[in-house]
Design a protein around this motif. Structure first.
Motif, PDB file in Angstrom:
ATOM      1  N   LEU A 181       0.828  -1.201   0.000  1.00 41.69           N
ATOM      2  CA  LEU A 181       0.000   0.000   0.000  1.00 41.69           C
ATOM      3  C   LEU A 181       0.865   1.254   0.000  1.00 41.69           C
ATOM      4  N   GLY A 182       1.933   1.243   0.792  1.00 36.19           N
ATOM      5  CA  GLY A 182       2.807   2.408   0.849  1.00 36.19           C
ATOM      6  C   GLY A 182       3.426   2.735  -0.490  1.00 36.19           C
ATOM      7  N   ALA A 183       3.849   1.714  -1.227  1.00 36.36           N
ATOM      8  CA  ALA A 183       4.445   1.940  -2.548  1.00 36.36           C
ATOM      9  C   ALA A 183       3.425   2.534  -3.496  1.00 36.36           C
ATOM     10  N   ALA A 184       2.199   1.986  -3.487  1.00 38.64           N
ATOM     11  CA  ALA A 184       1.162   2.494  -4.386  1.00 38.64           C
ATOM     12  C   ALA A 184       0.805   3.940  -4.055  1.00 38.64           C
ATOM     13  N   LEU A 185       0.696   4.261  -2.760  1.00 38.21           N
ATOM     14  CA  LEU A 185       0.380   5.634  -2.364  1.00 38.21           C
ATOM     15  C   LEU A 185       1.521   6.592  -2.714  1.00 38.21           C
ATOM     16  N   ALA A 186       2.764   6.171  -2.468  1.00 42.51           N
ATOM     17  CA  ALA A 186       3.901   7.040  -2.768  1.00 42.51           C
ATOM     18  C   ALA A 186       3.990   7.329  -4.259  1.00 42.51           C
ATOM     19  N   LEU A 187       3.785   6.311  -5.086  1.00 42.38           N
ATOM     20  CA  LEU A 187       3.817   6.528  -6.528  1.00 42.38           C
ATOM     21  C   LEU A 187       2.621   7.360  -6.976  1.00 42.38           C
ATOM     22  N   GLN A 188       1.463   7.112  -6.416  1.00 40.42           N
ATOM     23  CA  GLN A 188       0.289   7.912  -6.739  1.00 40.42           C
ATOM     24  C   GLN A 188       0.546   9.387  -6.417  1.00 40.42           C
ATOM     25  N   GLY A 189       1.152   9.634  -5.259  1.00 35.15           N
ATOM     26  CA  GLY A 189       1.485  11.005  -4.899  1.00 35.15           C
ATOM     27  C   GLY A 189       2.475  11.635  -5.858  1.00 35.15           C
ATOM     28  N   LYS A 190       3.465  10.866  -6.302  1.00 31.17           N
ATOM     29  CA  LYS A 190       4.454  11.397  -7.242  1.00 31.17           C
ATOM     30  C   LYS A 190       3.808  11.736  -8.583  1.00 31.17           C
ATOM     31  N   VAL A 191       2.885  10.898  -9.037  1.00 31.46           N
ATOM     32  CA  VAL A 191       2.194  11.177 -10.298  1.00 31.46           C
ATOM     33  C   VAL A 191       1.337  12.431 -10.160  1.00 31.46           C
ATOM     34  N   LEU A 192       0.592  12.551  -9.059  1.00 29.66           N
ATOM     35  CA  LEU A 192      -0.242  13.738  -8.846  1.00 29.66           C
ATOM     36  C   LEU A 192       0.615  14.995  -8.737  1.00 29.66           C
ATOM     37  N   LEU A 193       1.757  14.905  -8.086  1.00 30.48           N
ATOM     38  CA  LEU A 193       2.673  16.040  -8.023  1.00 30.48           C
ATOM     39  C   LEU A 193       3.152  16.412  -9.409  1.00 30.48           C
ATOM     40  N   THR A 194       3.515  15.421 -10.209  1.00 28.77           N
ATOM     41  CA  THR A 194       3.972  15.671 -11.573  1.00 28.77           C
ATOM     42  C   THR A 194       2.898  16.396 -12.387  1.00 28.77           C
ATOM     43  N   LEU A 195       1.638  16.050 -12.135  1.00 29.69           N
ATOM     44  CA  LEU A 195       0.519  16.688 -12.834  1.00 29.69           C
ATOM     45  C   LEU A 195       0.060  17.980 -12.150  1.00 29.69           C
ATOM     46  N   ARG A 196       0.754  18.373 -11.093  1.00 28.15           N
ATOM     47  CA  ARG A 196       0.488  19.606 -10.346  1.00 28.15           C
ATOM     48  C   ARG A 196      -0.888  19.609  -9.689  1.00 28.15           C
ATOM     49  N   GLN A 197      -1.328  18.451  -9.316  1.00 23.78           N
ATOM     50  CA  GLN A 197      -2.556  18.321  -8.545  1.00 23.78           C
ATOM     51  C   GLN A 197      -2.163  18.260  -7.065  1.00 23.78           C
ATOM     52  N   TYR A 198      -1.757  19.427  -6.546  1.00 19.11           N
ATOM     53  CA  TYR A 198      -1.074  19.481  -5.258  1.00 19.11           C
ATOM     54  C   TYR A 198      -1.967  19.069  -4.094  1.00 19.11           C
ATOM     55  N   ASP A 199      -3.191  19.557  -4.054  1.00 18.05           N
ATOM     56  CA  ASP A 199      -4.065  19.212  -2.934  1.00 18.05           C
ATOM     57  C   ASP A 199      -4.343  17.713  -2.886  1.00 18.05           C
ATOM     58  N   GLU A 200      -4.575  17.121  -4.061  1.00 16.74           N
ATOM     59  CA  GLU A 200      -4.817  15.684  -4.115  1.00 16.74           C
ATOM     60  C   GLU A 200      -3.578  14.912  -3.680  1.00 16.74           C
ATOM     61  N   ALA A 201      -2.412  15.387  -4.100  1.00 16.32           N
ATOM     62  CA  ALA A 201      -1.163  14.718  -3.720  1.00 16.32           C
ATOM     63  C   ALA A 201      -0.925  14.796  -2.214  1.00 16.32           C
ATOM     64  N   ILE A 202      -1.282  15.908  -1.603  1.00 13.95           N
ATOM     65  CA  ILE A 202      -1.109  16.063  -0.153  1.00 13.95           C
ATOM     66  C   ILE A 202      -1.918  15.014   0.595  1.00 13.95           C
ATOM     67  N   VAL A 203      -3.164  14.815   0.190  1.00 12.46           N
ATOM     68  CA  VAL A 203      -4.018  13.825   0.842  1.00 12.46           C
ATOM     69  C   VAL A 203      -3.394  12.431   0.739  1.00 12.46           C
ATOM     70  N   VAL A 204      -2.900  12.100  -0.445  1.00  8.94           N
ATOM     71  CA  VAL A 204      -2.339  10.765  -0.682  1.00  8.94           C
ATOM     72  C   VAL A 204      -1.030  10.576   0.078  1.00  8.94           C
ATOM     73  N   LEU A 205      -0.124  11.521  -0.045  1.00  5.45           N
ATOM     74  CA  LEU A 205       1.200  11.368   0.558  1.00  5.45           C
ATOM     75  C   LEU A 205       1.139  11.369   2.082  1.00  5.45           C
ATOM     76  N   ASN A 206       0.199  12.110   2.647  1.00  8.57           N
ATOM     77  CA  ASN A 206       0.068  12.099   4.107  1.00  8.57           C
ATOM     78  C   ASN A 206      -0.313  10.721   4.631  1.00  8.57           C
ATOM     79  N   GLN A 207      -0.995   9.929   3.811  1.00  9.10           N
ATOM     80  CA  GLN A 207      -1.350   8.571   4.241  1.00  9.10           C
ATOM     81  C   GLN A 207      -0.112   7.693   4.407  1.00  9.10           C
ATOM     82  N   VAL A 208       0.942   7.979   3.643  1.00 11.45           N
ATOM     83  CA  VAL A 208       2.166   7.181   3.740  1.00 11.45           C
ATOM     84  C   VAL A 208       2.834   7.385   5.094  1.00 11.45           C
TER      85      VAL A 208
END
Length: 475
Positions: A213-240
């Motif tokens: 789960l941690g790997a999937a969330l970390a990669l999901q956060g990196k993809v959202l960051l790359t797409l500049r979806q910062y608020d969404e990335a914050i929610v995901v990365l905080n779960q890690v």
């Protein structure tokens, strides 16, 4: 979208070599002789063998054997190729921005990544009717979705638009003339795969070094960051942050081969020395060692002296992550000699580490519509303080914090394959690299533009299917 060249490799994978002999470095695979995919994957043992094969394909030279590392690092100001002519000049081309469509590093990255994608597609297509524990089945599906998302994320960052294949390929003729899929569509599929894998993967793997789960969330956060979806990335990365990962107290321990898969490693590709006749090791130590330092050393992906000087004397990473030879050449200590054979390296390749999550979060909080500079400083200082730096970050200025995050990412991840993609993500690649070329002897005639932000599509791909168009600026 799909094409003939991808299909051709798919047909190779349908043969028995997939599970045994087509990869130089495939761990824990079941020998297969005359069986084909059609008659395979009928029970849990066979599914597990196929899943092992998907992980094993990450070890290929075009993936984390070396290709994806150097494609994310050598084009940047972090590392260089000491002797550009070594290995036919293929690594030197990446360094000098003279890459051609016949470049073997680029070709291997494309070919080996699509082989891995096909293996994921095969398992995803075949697993549903197999009788096995539903929880384990979900874990295996989640793993394959994660690996497919990771593979496409790598492809789209290296090449831009790429053929999107999400079904098992059995008929080559279906893929001729389809061309490349727009990167926006590829990113949608990546996020879809990751959302599903997050729902399926457990916090702790049932087998060592598997996707969690941690790997999937970390990669999901990196993809959202790359797409500049910062608020969404914050929610995901905080779960890690709540999953038990931590920074090791001493940076020296992070890449110690005797301390693999430690609590800082969220996902890494596994290598081992002295296994199966020395066939399960990595070439990275030899490839990334300075010329003359070990037998057959190639001098690729060496940290620049300028990069080395960015470390302060008190920074513990200055000795833990890099070293300085008597002749002034800097080398990486993230890939270490683990046997008498330098081509049988046992160092794992880090793909996602906990400090990456902390620094991605810091970047998101700095760039989000509702900035949180205090949180940025807190996250940044967790990484800095672990490195022995004692002065706290004391600024709220967005531009200053951007520079601080960028510097910390350079110091923390040098040689791991992040810097070039960091520069592209932050729209700084052209400015930073042209300034670097201007002040660096031997590079002062080089200038790059937007065409250089992606690599050329391999010529073999274009030859196989003329509908696949070359990236602008490459012949």
């Amino acid at each position: 979208m799909k094409n003939k060249y991808v299909g051709r490799w798919v047909m190779m994978l349908i043969l028995p070599c997939l599970l045994a002999a087509c990869s130089e470095n495939v761990l824990d695979l079941v020998p297969v002789t005359q069986r084909t995919v059609t008659n395979f994957y009928n029970n849990e043992s066979q599914i597990n063998a196929g899943v092992n094969g998907a992980y094993g394909l990450l070890q290929r030279q075009g993936q984390y054997g070396s290709g994806l590392i150097v494609l994310g690092e050598i084009p940047s100001d972090n590392t260089y190729s000491e002797v550009p002519a070594n290995d036919g000049g293929n690594y030197g081309q990446l360094d000098l921005f003279s890459t051609i469509a016949l470049n073997t590093v680029v070709n291997s990255a494309w070919t080996h990544t699509y082989r891995g994608i096909q293996q994921c597609n095969v398992i995803l297509n075949r697993i549903e009717p197999v009788m096995m524990d539903e929880t384990i089945k979900n874990h295996r599906r989640g793993e394959m979705l994660f690996l497919r998302a990771l593979s496409y994320f790598n492809l789209v960052r290296v090449f831009g638009d790429v053929p999107l294949v999400i079904n098992e390929t059995t008929n080559v003729n279906e893929y001729f003339g389809q061309g490349r899929t727009p990167r926006a569509e590829v990113y949608r599929q990546i996020l879809s795969d990751l959302a599903e894998s997050v729902a399926l993967l457990p916090p702790n793997a049932d087998r060592q070094a598997r996707a969690t789960l941690g790997a999937a969330l970390a990669l999901q956060g990196k993809v959202l960051l790359t797409l500049r979806q910062y608020d969404e990335a914050i929610v995901v990365l905080n779960q890690v942050l709540s999953l038990g990962y931590r920074l090791l107290p001493d940076p020296e321990d992070v890449f110690d081969p005797s301390n693999k898969n430690n609590q800082e490693m969220i996902f890494s590709v596994q290598f081992a020395s002295g296994v199966n006749g020395n066939t399960e090791g990595s070439l990275a130590f030899q490839l990334f060692s300075p010329s003359g330092s070990v037998g057959g050393a190639k001098g690729h992906n060496l940290p620049t002296r300028e990069m080395y000087e960015l470390y302060s004397q008190q920074d513990l990473r200055r000795q833990a992550y890099v070293g300085l030879r008597n002749n002034g050449v800097v080398f990486t200590r993230k890939f270490r000699q683990t046997s008498n054979d330098p081509v049988d390296g046992g160092s794992n390749v880090a793909v996602l580490r906990y400090p990456d999550v902390l620094l991605m979060l810091a970047e998101c909080y700095n760039e989000a519509p509702n900035r949180n500079p205090a949180r940025v400083a807190e996250l940044l200082d967790q990484v800095r303080f672990r490195a022995g730096l004692t002065s706290p970050t004391n600024t709220t200025d967005q531009s200053t914090l951007r520079e601080a995050i960028s510097l910390e990412r350079r110091l923390e991840f040098v040689g791991e394959g992040h810097r070039w993609f960091d520069l592209i993500r932050t729209d700084r690649a052209i400015e930073v690299m042209n300034a670097y070329f201007s002040r660096t002897p031997g590079f002062q005639n080089i200038r790059i533009n937007a065409n250089h932000l992606v690599q050329p599509i391999p010529q073999s791909q274009i030859n196989a299917d003329p509908a696949t168009l070359q990236n602008t600026g490459y012949n």
